[in-house]
Design a protein around this motif. Structure first.
Motif, PDB file in Angstrom:
ATOM      1  N   THR A   1      -4.661   8.792  -3.529  1.00 17.09           N
ATOM      2  CA  THR A   1      -3.670   8.637  -2.482  1.00 17.09           C
ATOM      3  C   THR A   1      -2.588   7.637  -2.867  1.00 17.09           C
ATOM      4  O   THR A   1      -2.836   6.707  -3.629  1.00 17.09           O
ATOM      5  CB  THR A   1      -4.328   8.185  -1.157  1.00 17.09           C
ATOM      6  N   LYS A   2      -1.421   7.889  -2.345  1.00 15.70           N
ATOM      7  CA  LYS A   2      -0.311   6.947  -2.464  1.00 15.70           C
ATOM      8  C   LYS A   2       0.073   6.423  -1.081  1.00 15.70           C
ATOM      9  O   LYS A   2       0.949   5.577  -0.975  1.00 15.70           O
ATOM     10  CB  LYS A   2       0.885   7.622  -3.134  1.00 15.70           C
ATOM     11  N   ASP A   3      -0.583   6.944  -0.054  1.00 14.65           N
ATOM     12  CA  ASP A   3      -0.306   6.552   1.329  1.00 14.65           C
ATOM     13  C   ASP A   3      -1.464   5.695   1.835  1.00 14.65           C
ATOM     14  O   ASP A   3      -2.484   6.220   2.292  1.00 14.65           O
ATOM     15  CB  ASP A   3      -0.131   7.801   2.195  1.00 14.65           C
ATOM     16  N   PHE A   4      -1.292   4.367   1.755  1.00 11.58           N
ATOM     17  CA  PHE A   4      -2.361   3.457   2.150  1.00 11.58           C
ATOM     18  C   PHE A   4      -1.780   2.095   2.512  1.00 11.58           C
ATOM     19  O   PHE A   4      -0.649   1.767   2.139  1.00 11.58           O
ATOM     20  CB  PHE A   4      -3.394   3.306   1.027  1.00 11.58           C
ATOM     21  N   THR A   5      -2.570   1.308   3.234  1.00 15.75           N
ATOM     22  CA  THR A   5      -2.218  -0.086   3.488  1.00 15.75           C
ATOM     23  C   THR A   5      -3.182  -0.955   2.688  1.00 15.75           C
ATOM     24  O   THR A   5      -4.339  -0.588   2.483  1.00 15.75           O
ATOM     25  CB  THR A   5      -2.302  -0.452   4.980  1.00 15.75           C
ATOM     26  N   TYR A   6      -2.705  -2.112   2.270  1.00 15.71           N
ATOM     27  CA  TYR A   6      -3.480  -3.024   1.422  1.00 15.71           C
ATOM     28  C   TYR A   6      -3.343  -4.420   2.002  1.00 15.71           C
ATOM     29  O   TYR A   6      -2.241  -4.953   2.104  1.00 15.71           O
ATOM     30  CB  TYR A   6      -2.929  -2.973  -0.006  1.00 15.71           C
TER      31      TYR A   6
END
Length: 174
Positions: free
Chosen positions: A110-115
């Motif tokens: 995935t490239k759609d994430f929160t960190y």
């Protein structure tokens, strides 16, 4: 005279271990702060330990206990500033089975994430990665020690929670 030799060897050993730990600590700090590391899973502990132990107890080799040893070193989660790639085995109850049997386990890119990263109270880091994909959302909670050892708690809406123990390593240059 023998006591002095033993004391000198003990001091040398503790000093050597401390020097090695500082190098590892620096590397761990560098890769965590850069958001560029790979978590390598060495064991897995499913939420329903009793059910898993009952099944594994009937298999050849009769593994017992709640932790499942992952001998291979290719079960991992690779974190970079712009993507998260996971390839982990899954042991436990899944509330929706994949149509394709090769899609089992925890496999996603995935490239759609929160960190979110937070320095621990005493040492280490607490990191939460929340994926936002359409197919399935995962919450990965890393607890990372100064020495590079880490615990990953994985939560999902469609699967029971599972915990992995392992270590961090630097991402290989392409």
């Amino acid at each position: 005279m023998d006591k002095i030799k033993i004391l000198a060897i003990a001091i040398f050993a503790f000093t050597s271990l401390n020097v090695m730990a500082q190098t590892d600590k620096a590397t761990t700090a560098k890769i965590v702060e850069a958001k560029s590391y790979t978590f390598v899973a060495r064991s897995a502990t499913p939420l329903n330990v009793q059910d898993i132990s009952a099944v594994l107890g009937n298999m050849p080799g009769a593994m017992q206990g709640g932790s499942i040893n992952l001998n291979e070193s290719y079960y991992e989660v690779k974190v970079t500033p712009d993507s998260v790639v996971a390839f982990l085995p899954y042991y436990g109850r899944s509330f929706s089975a994949p149509i394709n049997q090769t899609e089992g386990g925890v496999k996603f890119k995935t490239k759609d994430f929160t960190y979110t990263s937070k320095k621990g109270k005493k040492r280490g880091w607490d990191i939460v990665v929340q994926t936002k994909d359409d197919k399935e959302n995962y919450r990965l909670a890393f607890s990372i020690g100064d020495g590079g050892y880490a615990t990953l708690s994985l939560n999902s809406i469609t699967k029971q929670s599972i915990t992995y123990q392992g270590y961090l390593k630097e991402n290989e240059a392409k």
